[in-house]
Structures are given as C-alpha cells and as structure tokens.
Scaffold this active site. Sequence first.
Site, PDB file in Angstrom:
ATOM      1  N   LYS A  38       2.773   1.702  -6.392  1.00 59.59           N
ATOM      2  CA  LYS A  38       1.460   1.118  -7.230  1.00 59.59           C
ATOM      3  C   LYS A  38       1.459   1.942  -8.485  1.00 59.59           C
ATOM      4  O   LYS A  38       1.017   1.450  -9.761  1.00 59.59           O
ATOM      5  CB  LYS A  38       0.066   1.467  -6.570  1.00 59.59           C
ATOM      6  CG  LYS A  38       0.026   0.462  -5.474  1.00 59.59           C
ATOM      7  CD  LYS A  38      -1.427   0.708  -4.568  1.00 59.59           C
ATOM      8  CE  LYS A  38      -1.669  -0.200  -3.605  1.00 59.59           C
ATOM      9  NZ  LYS A  38      -1.757  -1.599  -4.033  1.00 59.59           N
TER      10      LYS A  38
ATOM     11  N   ASN B 135     -11.141 -10.162   3.747  1.00 57.13           N
ATOM     12  CA  ASN B 135     -10.490 -11.329   4.460  1.00 57.13           C
ATOM     13  C   ASN B 135     -11.268 -11.963   5.671  1.00 57.13           C
ATOM     14  O   ASN B 135     -12.094 -11.302   5.910  1.00 57.13           O
ATOM     15  CB  ASN B 135      -9.032 -10.492   5.273  1.00 57.13           C
ATOM     16  CG  ASN B 135      -8.310 -10.387   4.408  1.00 57.13           C
ATOM     17  OD1 ASN B 135      -7.730 -10.972   3.376  1.00 57.13           O
ATOM     18  ND2 ASN B 135      -7.713  -8.841   4.195  1.00 57.13           N
TER      19      ASN B 135
ATOM     20  N   GLU C 253       0.753  -1.082   0.012  1.00 53.84           N
ATOM     21  CA  GLU C 253      -0.104   0.023  -0.069  1.00 53.84           C
ATOM     22  C   GLU C 253       0.788   1.229   0.090  1.00 53.84           C
ATOM     23  O   GLU C 253       0.982   1.998   1.018  1.00 53.84           O
ATOM     24  CB  GLU C 253      -0.939   0.002   1.120  1.00 53.84           C
ATOM     25  CG  GLU C 253      -2.028  -0.975   1.173  1.00 53.84           C
ATOM     26  CD  GLU C 253      -3.035  -0.609   0.181  1.00 53.84           C
ATOM     27  OE1 GLU C 253      -3.879   0.392   0.275  1.00 53.84           O
ATOM     28  OE2 GLU C 253      -3.260  -1.558  -0.959  1.00 53.84           O
TER      29      GLU C 253
ATOM     30  N   HIS D   9     -11.567  -4.899  -3.908  1.00 53.19           N
ATOM     31  CA  HIS D   9     -10.999  -5.172  -2.523  1.00 53.19           C
ATOM     32  C   HIS D   9     -11.712  -6.430  -2.184  1.00 53.19           C
ATOM     33  O   HIS D   9     -12.733  -6.379  -1.841  1.00 53.19           O
ATOM     34  CB  HIS D   9     -11.463  -3.973  -1.622  1.00 53.19           C
ATOM     35  CG  HIS D   9     -10.819  -4.169  -0.206  1.00 53.19           C
ATOM     36  ND1 HIS D   9     -11.579  -4.068   0.807  1.00 53.19           N
ATOM     37  CD2 HIS D   9      -9.614  -4.384  -0.031  1.00 53.19           C
ATOM     38  CE1 HIS D   9     -10.660  -4.271   2.025  1.00 53.19           C
ATOM     39  NE2 HIS D   9      -9.612  -4.417   1.474  1.00 53.19           N
TER      40      HIS D   9
ATOM     41  N   SER E  54      -7.213  -0.858  -0.499  1.00 50.52           N
ATOM     42  CA  SER E  54      -7.935  -0.518   0.603  1.00 50.52           C
ATOM     43  C   SER E  54      -7.803   1.056   1.056  1.00 50.52           C
ATOM     44  O   SER E  54      -8.886   1.471   1.700  1.00 50.52           O
ATOM     45  CB  SER E  54      -8.002  -1.487   1.722  1.00 50.52           C
ATOM     46  OG  SER E  54      -6.659  -1.205   2.579  1.00 50.52           O
TER      47      SER E  54
END
Length: 154
Positions: free
Chosen positions: A54, A100, A49, A97, A76
């Site tokens: 990215k 989990n 992240e 996304h 996220s």
Amino acid sequence: MCIRDRCDKEIQKQRLTQDDKKHILQRATFTQTLDDLRECDFIIEAIVENLETKEHVFKYLDKILPRHSIISSNTSSISITKLAACTSRPSQVVGMHFMNPVPVMKLVEIVKGLQTSLDTLNPVSYTHLTLPTIYSVQISVVAVSLKKKNIDHI
C-alpha cells in the site's frame, strides 16, 4: 470478480437491469497502469492488506496525481495515519471502508487519519453516493474523476 460478472449476478437477483449494467459499464474505463490515473481527483485504493504494498502505491500516486487529489484506502486493518505519512499530502488521505457485500450494504465507514482535514472529509462523505466516472486498475484501485461542479450538485 470483475464488474461485468458482478452486474450479471445482480441482474440474476433482480437488483439491476440490463440497462443499469450498460450505464455502469459506459462509466467505467479499465486500465493496467497507475499512470492512467494522472488526472483523477479522487482515488479509492483497495489492494492487498499489506503495508509495504500500500505504501508503494500511495507514494507513486502522490507523485503523479494533481495536488488537489484525495487518496483514500479501503483498508480495514492498516492505519490511515501510517499510509498518509508516506505522502506529501497527509491532510488529503482518508479511509473509506465499504461494508460487505458492497452491492447490498449502503454503508461506508469513513476513517480520519490524524492529519486528515475537514476539507477532505466533506467531499468524501458524499462520494460514495454518486461516482460519475470510474477508472479501475486491475479492479484494485478505483479512481474517480469528480469535477468541482459535480461535487456541488451531489
């Protein structure tokens, strides 16, 4: 954790069989270079992240992928609109996304950027249901080879 280890864990919990694992691994091709993704139709990026990292990956993928390819991010916390802005195809960038724990949760949040088109959202809505051929770059970028006929039959 690698795909083999995850499968073994799911087998221990009796959520997968050895046969399931075999079929999953037959559909997976592992690589260490993004260049191997040149012919992919759909990418799910799931790296660290960090916006700069990215953006670097998105810019590179934008250069090598076919014009019709969709690039998605599992982020996220980073704006999909910001990620899309570093490509020449902002209408084909979307967030996916995965909740989990992924093997248990059957929920994927689809995040639209300001320029994400409906033509991008429609196939993305169904992609998580069936991933026919999966390629993984260090288990951080997943690329799916979806031929048009497969999308029609999902």
